[in-house]
Each structure stands twice: as structure tokens, then as C-alpha cells.
Design a protein around this motif. Structure first.
Motif, short mmCIF file in Angstrom:
data_model
loop_
_atom_site.label_atom_id
_atom_site.label_comp_id
_atom_site.label_asym_id
_atom_site.label_seq_id
_atom_site.Cartn_x
_atom_site.Cartn_y
_atom_site.Cartn_z
N ARG A 134 0.71 -1.17 0.02
CA ARG A 134 0.22 -0.27 -0.32
C ARG A 134 1.19 1.35 0.10
O ARG A 134 0.64 2.08 -0.41
CB ARG A 134 -0.94 0.05 1.17
CG ARG A 134 -2.37 -0.43 1.21
CD ARG A 134 -3.14 -0.65 2.17
NE ARG A 134 -3.75 -1.41 2.43
CZ ARG A 134 -3.66 -2.32 3.76
NH1 ARG A 134 -2.76 -1.99 4.69
NH2 ARG A 134 -4.41 -3.40 3.63
N CYS A 135 2.07 1.13 0.52
CA CYS A 135 3.42 2.21 0.42
C CYS A 135 4.03 2.61 -0.05
O CYS A 135 5.00 3.48 0.13
CB CYS A 135 4.00 2.25 2.43
SG CYS A 135 2.64 2.76 3.46
N GLY A 136 3.76 1.16 -1.64
CA GLY A 136 4.85 1.41 -2.15
C GLY A 136 6.46 0.77 -2.57
O GLY A 136 6.83 1.44 -3.33
N ARG A 155 11.05 -0.08 -2.09
CA ARG A 155 11.11 1.39 -2.47
C ARG A 155 11.85 2.17 -3.04
O ARG A 155 13.10 2.75 -2.29
CB ARG A 155 10.11 2.24 -2.06
CG ARG A 155 9.68 3.33 -2.17
CD ARG A 155 8.26 4.14 -1.53
NE ARG A 155 7.41 5.15 -1.75
CZ ARG A 155 6.69 6.03 -1.41
NH1 ARG A 155 6.65 5.62 -0.36
NH2 ARG A 155 7.35 7.70 -1.07
N PRO A 174 2.93 6.74 -3.03
CA PRO A 174 1.71 5.56 -2.84
C PRO A 174 0.28 7.08 -3.03
O PRO A 174 -0.04 7.66 -2.11
CB PRO A 174 1.31 4.85 -2.19
CG PRO A 174 2.54 5.48 -0.96
CD PRO A 174 2.83 6.44 -2.73
N LYS A 175 -1.18 6.61 -3.11
CA LYS A 175 -2.21 7.34 -2.53
C LYS A 175 -2.45 6.87 -1.30
O LYS A 175 -3.05 5.62 -1.64
CB LYS A 175 -3.19 7.59 -3.79
CG LYS A 175 -2.95 8.13 -4.56
CD LYS A 175 -4.21 8.12 -5.94
CE LYS A 175 -3.87 8.94 -6.87
NZ LYS A 175 -3.33 8.63 -8.08
#
Length: 198
Positions: free
Chosen positions: A158-160, A188, A195-196
Motif C-alpha cells: 500500500r505504501c509503494g 521503494r 502512493p495514494k
């Protein structure tokens, strides 16, 4: 026993705010009990075996003093995750093994039992990763977790942090320093899209 100066070492790293959170340094004189509760929680111990096993308040306070010394050296930014409004401690996140030469670091986090299921780790990781890849000037962040820790896998993605592979025997088995288990490696880099996140 540590001197007053050792207990209140100034951190070179800023406090971070956003997504309803405040990330601030741990205070060895005040926060040792919370730290002890976090690292002795059965769910934490299921997935993590730190090099330094902590079992009492004195050990917890000394561990936090050591993290403060490492912050002064610029090698670790260890943050207490708190609710921005109430100041309640929710967990921990750190940017570890910081290398300004290679512009890399590793990240790790945990959340207290009563704060789980509220997106705390996702919000804290998003906040810390953004800071590390911008203001701190790093280019690559790595995140590792034990194989089978699906919740941590989802948070990372979720956090890229893309899943880059499985490292064989790269982590200690739960509660042991003489046996190993496989680890998922996520990464990352600074050119990855932001990320959104909520």
C-alpha cells in the motif's frame, strides 16, 4: 544508570506530522513501559526476534537510550507513533541503518494491540517513507518481514514498497537466535510514484 544528558539527547531528526499522526522521539525516562509492552506482545514476538531481547523496564530504558545515541549519530530515526490529537502512543516506526553515502535505509514498525486495525502502520509508514525519500535525501528504502506475515506485506505494498523477492534464511526464527526463516524483501526508490494513502 544514565546521566540526565544521556536520557535527553537531542534528536537531529524532525518530528513528523500528517494523516492524523505525530511521529516523535521516544523518551527513555517516560516511555520505557510502553516500549516494553510493545516488544513483549505475543503478536510482535511471533514475527520479530530483535538482536536485543528485552524483558524488563531497565532493559527497555537502556535500549531507548541507545536508540537516542544512534539518532545523534544520524544512523537511526526511531519514532513513537502517536495520535496527533490526543497524544496517545500507538506504536513505533524507525528508519534504520541510514547510509548517506549510498542514500539507503531500512524501515521497521510495530503497532500496539489496542491500535491495530486502524491503518496506523500504513499511515505512519507513508509519512516516514515520504520524509526519508525527500527531506532526508535518501534514494532507496528497504522493508523486510517474515514470510507469512501477510498484514505486513499488504502495508508495504500500500505504501509503494514493491515485493522484490524472498531472501532465504534472512531472519531469526521467532524467539531464537540459532535458527532462521525466510523473509520477503520490499523496496521503494525515490523515482517510484507516491502512493495514494488516506
Amino acid at each position: 544508570m544514565a546521566s540526565v544528558d544521556e536520557q535527553h539527547l537531542p534528536s537531529p531528526f524532525p518530528e513528523l506530522y500528517g494523516r492524523g499522526l505525530r511521529l516523535c522521539p521516544w523518551d527513555p525516562a517516560v516511555d520505557a513501559e510502553t516500549w516494553l509492552r510493545g516488544v513483549t506482545d505475543p503478536e510482535f514476538r511471533r514475527w520479530n526476534t530483535p538482536l536485543t531481547l528485552i524483558s524488563d523496564l531497565d532493559e527497555a530504558a537502556e535500549f531507548l537510550r541507545e536508540r537516542a545515541r544512534e539518532a545523534v549519530d544520524g544512523t537511526i530515526a526511531a519514532y513513537r507513533i502517536t495520535d496527533e490529537s490526543s497524544g496517545t502512543t500507538l506504536g513505533h516506526i524507525s528508519v534504520n541503518t541510514i547510509s548517506h553515502v549510498f542514500r539507503t535505509a531500512r524501515v521497521g514498525y510495530w503497532v500496539l494491540p489496542e491500535a491495530r486495525g486502524r491503518g496506523v502502520a500504513t499511515r505512519a509508514l507513508g509519512l516516514a517513507a515520504h520524509w526519508a525519500l525527500t527531506d532526508l535525501g535518501l534514494y532507496r528504502l528497504e522493508l523486510g518481514h517474515a514470510l507469512g506475515h501477510d498484514a505486513s506485506c499488504r502495508i508495504a505494498e500500500r505504501c509503494g514498497f514493491r515485493l522484490e523477492g524472498t531472501l532465504r534464511g534472512a531472519m531469526f526464527e521467532a524467539g531464537r537466535h540459532d535458527a532462521f526463516r525466510d523473509m520477503h524483501l520490499h523496496g521503494r526508490v525515490g523515482t517510484d510514484p507516491e502512493p495514494k494513502l488516506p
